[in-house]
Write a protein that holds these residues in place. Structure first.
Motif, PDB file in Angstrom:
ATOM      1  N   ASN A  87      -5.947  11.151   2.633  1.00  0.00           N
ATOM      2  CA  ASN A  87      -5.149  12.272   1.740  1.00  0.00           C
ATOM      3  C   ASN A  87      -3.561  12.257   2.171  1.00  0.00           C
ATOM      4  OD1 ASN A  87      -7.395  12.783   0.473  1.00  0.00           O
ATOM      5  ND2 ASN A  87      -8.022  14.402   1.223  1.00  0.00           N
ATOM      6  N   TYR A  88      -3.389  12.317   3.605  1.00  0.00           N
ATOM      7  CA  TYR A  88      -2.090  12.415   4.053  1.00  0.00           C
ATOM      8  C   TYR A  88      -1.279  11.346   3.709  1.00  0.00           C
ATOM      9  CZ  TYR A  88       1.592  12.371   7.448  1.00  0.00           C
ATOM     10  OH  TYR A  88       2.991  12.230   8.135  1.00  0.00           O
ATOM     11  N   VAL A  89      -1.835  10.023   3.953  1.00  0.00           N
ATOM     12  CA  VAL A  89      -1.221   8.857   3.487  1.00  0.00           C
ATOM     13  C   VAL A  89      -0.591   8.886   1.846  1.00  0.00           C
ATOM     14  CG1 VAL A  89      -1.226   6.296   3.195  1.00  0.00           C
ATOM     15  CG2 VAL A  89      -1.808   7.498   5.473  1.00  0.00           C
ATOM     16  N   ALA A  90      -1.847   9.049   1.321  1.00  0.00           N
ATOM     17  CA  ALA A  90      -1.516   9.065  -0.239  1.00  0.00           C
ATOM     18  C   ALA A  90      -0.687   9.965  -0.739  1.00  0.00           C
ATOM     19  CB  ALA A  90      -2.941   9.431  -0.898  1.00  0.00           C
ATOM     20  N   ASP A  91      -0.755  11.344  -0.108  1.00  0.00           N
ATOM     21  CA  ASP A  91       0.522  12.447  -0.309  1.00  0.00           C
ATOM     22  C   ASP A  91       1.958  11.756   0.084  1.00  0.00           C
ATOM     23  OD1 ASP A  91      -1.272  14.025  -1.312  1.00  0.00           O
ATOM     24  OD2 ASP A  91      -1.701  15.098   0.512  1.00  0.00           O
ATOM     25  N   TYR A 125      -6.370   6.586  -4.980  1.00  0.00           N
ATOM     26  CA  TYR A 125      -5.641   7.488  -4.222  1.00  0.00           C
ATOM     27  C   TYR A 125      -4.695   8.454  -5.373  1.00  0.00           C
ATOM     28  CZ  TYR A 125      -6.636   4.119  -0.611  1.00  0.00           C
ATOM     29  OH  TYR A 125      -7.308   3.321   0.190  1.00  0.00           O
ATOM     30  N   GLY A 126      -5.027   8.451  -6.481  1.00  0.00           N
ATOM     31  CA  GLY A 126      -4.342   9.186  -7.337  1.00  0.00           C
ATOM     32  C   GLY A 126      -3.339   8.600  -8.176  1.00  0.00           C
ATOM     33  N   PHE A 127      -3.247   7.381  -7.860  1.00  0.00           N
ATOM     34  CA  PHE A 127      -2.203   6.305  -8.877  1.00  0.00           C
ATOM     35  C   PHE A 127      -3.122   5.819 -10.029  1.00  0.00           C
ATOM     36  CE2 PHE A 127      -0.634   6.807  -4.434  1.00  0.00           C
ATOM     37  CZ  PHE A 127       0.628   7.230  -4.486  1.00  0.00           C
ATOM     38  N   ARG A 128      -2.001   5.022 -10.758  1.00  0.00           N
ATOM     39  CA  ARG A 128      -2.646   4.075 -11.655  1.00  0.00           C
ATOM     40  C   ARG A 128      -2.289   2.599 -11.127  1.00  0.00           C
ATOM     41  NH1 ARG A 128      -0.560   6.164 -17.546  1.00  0.00           N
ATOM     42  NH2 ARG A 128      -2.722   5.763 -17.886  1.00  0.00           N
ATOM     43  N   GLN A 129      -3.098   1.549 -11.756  1.00  0.00           N
ATOM     44  CA  GLN A 129      -3.037   0.574 -11.050  1.00  0.00           C
ATOM     45  C   GLN A 129      -2.727  -0.677 -12.121  1.00  0.00           C
ATOM     46  OE1 GLN A 129      -6.062  -0.561  -7.953  1.00  0.00           O
ATOM     47  NE2 GLN A 129      -6.501  -2.657  -8.927  1.00  0.00           N
ATOM     48  N   VAL A 149       0.818   2.483  -8.801  1.00  0.00           N
ATOM     49  CA  VAL A 149       2.072   2.844  -9.587  1.00  0.00           C
ATOM     50  C   VAL A 149       2.097   4.444  -9.985  1.00  0.00           C
ATOM     51  CG1 VAL A 149       3.310   2.519 -11.818  1.00  0.00           C
ATOM     52  CG2 VAL A 149       2.202   0.503 -10.662  1.00  0.00           C
ATOM     53  N   GLN A 150       3.283   5.153  -9.756  1.00  0.00           N
ATOM     54  CA  GLN A 150       3.242   6.389 -10.260  1.00  0.00           C
ATOM     55  C   GLN A 150       4.119   6.343 -11.551  1.00  0.00           C
ATOM     56  OE1 GLN A 150       3.613   9.191  -7.399  1.00  0.00           O
ATOM     57  NE2 GLN A 150       4.769  10.595  -8.611  1.00  0.00           N
ATOM     58  N   GLY A 155       6.234   1.711  -8.066  1.00  0.00           N
ATOM     59  CA  GLY A 155       4.886   1.075  -7.409  1.00  0.00           C
ATOM     60  C   GLY A 155       5.074   0.510  -6.148  1.00  0.00           C
ATOM     61  N   PHE A 156       4.139   0.199  -5.749  1.00  0.00           N
ATOM     62  CA  PHE A 156       3.938  -0.429  -4.384  1.00  0.00           C
ATOM     63  C   PHE A 156       2.553  -1.291  -4.346  1.00  0.00           C
ATOM     64  CE2 PHE A 156       2.185   3.726  -3.786  1.00  0.00           C
ATOM     65  CZ  PHE A 156       1.092   3.586  -2.865  1.00  0.00           C
ATOM     66  N   ASP A 157       2.503  -2.411  -3.421  1.00  0.00           N
ATOM     67  CA  ASP A 157       1.167  -2.928  -3.139  1.00  0.00           C
ATOM     68  C   ASP A 157       0.046  -1.998  -2.471  1.00  0.00           C
ATOM     69  OD1 ASP A 157       2.498  -5.261  -4.107  1.00  0.00           O
ATOM     70  OD2 ASP A 157       3.010  -6.295  -2.223  1.00  0.00           O
ATOM     71  N   ARG A 158      -1.147  -2.154  -3.232  1.00  0.00           N
ATOM     72  CA  ARG A 158      -2.311  -1.534  -2.673  1.00  0.00           C
ATOM     73  C   ARG A 158      -2.453  -1.612  -1.262  1.00  0.00           C
ATOM     74  NH1 ARG A 158      -7.925  -0.298  -5.542  1.00  0.00           N
ATOM     75  NH2 ARG A 158      -8.841   0.457  -3.550  1.00  0.00           N
TER      76      ARG A 158
END
Length: 440
Positions: free
Chosen positions: A34-38, A112-116, A127-128, A148-151
């Motif tokens: 959760n910390y990293v995703a936030d 992690y709450g993002f779109r892919q 992607v956000q 966005g960034f690489d998963r």
């Protein structure tokens, strides 16, 4: 089925430690994820804010006046990307996307709450997305902003954390298990001392357990000492009653013998024989009553055997029968000396009656027992008759003895947890094997 208390406590500790560490691993893993995703969501939100601030409309046409300055946006396939889609379909994107366009309608719900979506190298992107309305002199203009960034980046970070955490938890488990094993050993040590104390009581070296140790064990020690005191009282009562009975039988038996003197020789001999038999049986029964309550003692096997042989030596010397002994002076038997003397004496006495030239007495330790073999080179006993020899009333030679010797020996050994066995010896004579409880 016997179960080790130490093993049960250790298994309980293992299960408890495993359960707690699994909870810790699950909790720490969730917290770190959760910390990293936030953190990544915050970074993507900051990029989108920069994109929104860098878009201007002039004459109804959107322009990027200020793009995010991170150098990774200039390197194709770098792993960090952005894209801006204007309301008229005009698209601005970072050079890192190369010729790939992120279409909002192709994005799916990701981790992690993002779109892919899919990056320039075919790798999954997280992607956000944010849709905003910019106010211009010509009116409100819609914009779709994506960062966005690489998963793989966030997956690798979480995987590295789990690897390090696993090593840490394994080391923690090893330390906790060692501590649990040490704690169990320390906690059960008083029970070992209690067992040693009981062994001293059983061997006759002391009559009470020491009133020391943990508070939890003191009530047990008190109860055991009370039981030992009651046992001692019961022994004294048994001895007193045995003495009273012996004195009570002595007078009528003496009167019978005196009356027998006035009878003919045949009847007098028969009565004397029966009186002797009554005395032997009554003595045996009195001794049997004492077995099981008499306090045990350590008895040196070689010393006692030597004393018994010295008593029987005149009989064997007169017949040129020799004794061959193989006894370790260190062997001790956990039996009352009088009981051991009677049990062994019966066997040795039988051997002196039937041996022709030699009697062999040998002993060796066998675990918790001592095996004592007495073998003569006499005529022996038929194989078919061997199982019945230790029964009451069975005579090795018809018309001789009372038929109680080996039966009495068997009773004594059984009372002490031992046993007797008979077989043919190497020279064809009788071999009597006694299984005696070994001393400590």
């Amino acid at each position: 089925m016997r179960q080790s208390l130490r093993l049960r406590l250790f298994i309980g500790a293992v299960l408890a430690i495993a359960f707690v560490l699994l909870l810790v691993a699950s909790g720490l893993g969730r917290i770190f994820t959760n910390y990293v995703a936030d953190r990544y969501r915050a970074d993507m939100s900051a990029i989108i804010d920069q994109l929104a601030a860098g878009v201007e409309f002039s004459g109804g046409i959107a322009r990027m006046t200020d793009a995010p300055s991170d150098p990774r946006f200039e390197l194709p396939g770098s792993g960090l990307y952005w894209e801006v889609i204007g309301g008229n379909g005009l698209v601005f994107r970072s050079r890192s996307l190369w010729d790939v366009e992120l279409l909002p309608e192709t994005l799916v719900d990701g981790a992690y709450g993002f779109r892919q979506g899919e990056g320039p190298d075919g790798e999954p992107l997280l992607v956000q997305l944010r849709k905003v309305e910019l106010e211009t002199p010509e009116g409100s203009r819609p914009l779709t902003l994506l960062a966005g960034f690489d998963r793989k980046v966030i997956d690798d970070a979480i995987s590295e954390f789990h690897g390090a955490m696993t090593i840490m938890l394994v080391l923690t488990a090893a330390v906790l298990l060692a501590a649990a094993f040490l704690q169990i050993g320390i906690g059960l040590a008083p029970l070992s001392r209690l067992q040693k104390g009981l062994s001293l009581v059983r061997s006759g070296r002391t009559d009470q357990l020491p009133d020391a140790g943990p508070t939890e064990l003191r009530p047990l020690v008190t109860e055991l000492n009370g039981l030992l005191k009651e046992r001692e009282t019961a022994v004294e009562r048994a001895r007193a009653r045995a003495s009273d009975l012996a004195h009570g039988l002595k007078t009528p038996l003496t009167v019978l013998l005196q009356l027998a003197d006035n009878l003919p020789d045949r009847e007098r001999s028969m009565i004397r024989q029966q009186v002797d038999l009554i005395r032997q049986r009554s003595d045996r029964q009195l001794q049997s009553a004492r077995l099981g309550v008499e306090q045990m003692a350590q008895t040196g096997l070689a010393s006692l055997t030597g004393k018994l042989i010295s008593v029987l030596a005149p009989v064997t010397t007169a017949r040129d029968v020799t004794w061959k002994l193989a006894l370790d002076d260190q062997l001790t038997v956990d039996m009352d000396p009088a009981d051991l003397a009677e049990a062994l004496g019966n066997v040795l006495d039988n051997a002196t009656h039937f041996a022709r030239t030699e009697i062999v007495v040998a002993a060796e330790r066998d675990g918790k027992y001592i095996r004592l073999d007495v073998e003569d080179d006499g005529p022996g006993v038929a194989e078919a008759a061997l199982p019945e020899i230790t029964a009451r009333g069975v005579h090795l030679v018809e018309g001789e003895g009372t038929g109680l010797g080996l039966a009495i020996t068997s009773d004594i050994l059984t009372a002490y947890g031992g046993a007797i066995a008979v077989s043919r010896g190497a020279t064809g004579g009788l071999r009597v094997s006694l299984l005696l409880p070994a001393g400590h």
